[in-house]
Design a protein around this motif. Sequence first.
Motif, short mmCIF file in Angstrom:
data_model
loop_
_atom_site.label_atom_id
_atom_site.label_comp_id
_atom_site.label_asym_id
_atom_site.label_seq_id
_atom_site.Cartn_x
_atom_site.Cartn_y
_atom_site.Cartn_z
N TRP A 39 41.90 36.53 80.56
CA TRP A 39 41.93 36.62 79.14
C TRP A 39 41.52 35.65 78.65
O TRP A 39 41.03 34.93 77.44
CB TRP A 39 43.03 37.17 79.09
N THR A 40 41.78 34.20 78.88
CA THR A 40 41.56 32.98 77.85
C THR A 40 40.29 32.07 77.96
O THR A 40 40.36 32.29 76.70
CB THR A 40 42.02 31.67 78.91
N LEU A 41 39.30 33.10 79.44
CA LEU A 41 38.02 32.75 78.76
C LEU A 41 37.68 33.60 77.70
O LEU A 41 37.11 33.27 77.33
CB LEU A 41 37.27 33.04 80.25
N GLU A 43 38.50 34.91 75.48
CA GLU A 43 39.26 34.30 73.77
C GLU A 43 38.48 33.07 73.83
O GLU A 43 37.83 33.14 72.15
CB GLU A 43 40.78 33.83 74.11
N VAL A 44 37.98 31.92 74.72
CA VAL A 44 37.19 30.99 74.03
C VAL A 44 35.74 31.89 74.11
O VAL A 44 35.21 30.85 72.86
CB VAL A 44 37.63 30.32 75.43
N GLY A 45 35.71 32.27 74.64
CA GLY A 45 33.64 33.01 74.42
C GLY A 45 34.18 33.85 72.92
O GLY A 45 33.44 33.40 72.77
N LYS A 47 35.66 32.77 70.47
CA LYS A 47 35.79 32.21 69.71
C LYS A 47 34.07 31.17 69.27
O LYS A 47 33.98 31.00 68.14
CB LYS A 47 36.88 31.05 69.59
N LEU A 48 33.73 31.01 70.60
CA LEU A 48 32.11 30.09 70.22
C LEU A 48 31.21 30.86 69.60
O LEU A 48 30.40 30.70 68.89
CB LEU A 48 32.01 29.74 71.58
#
Length: 58
Positions: A39-41, A43-45, A47-48
């Motif tokens: 889920w962190t990945l 979220e980062v994706g 945002k990018l």
Amino acid sequence: MHPDIHLALHHARAAELRAEADAHPITEGRQDLRTRVGWTLVEVGLKLATRPRPAAAH
């Protein structure tokens, strides 16, 4: 090979591999960490992938 048969064999083999992986000592207790990292990945994706909005004029 007919696509439906191929898909059924794929699902059966995937289930066997998941069962083997769940029974392996290395994977015990790692599902929580794996879920959090996943889920962190995501979220980062996201945002990018989203464009920053222009700043509002005051």
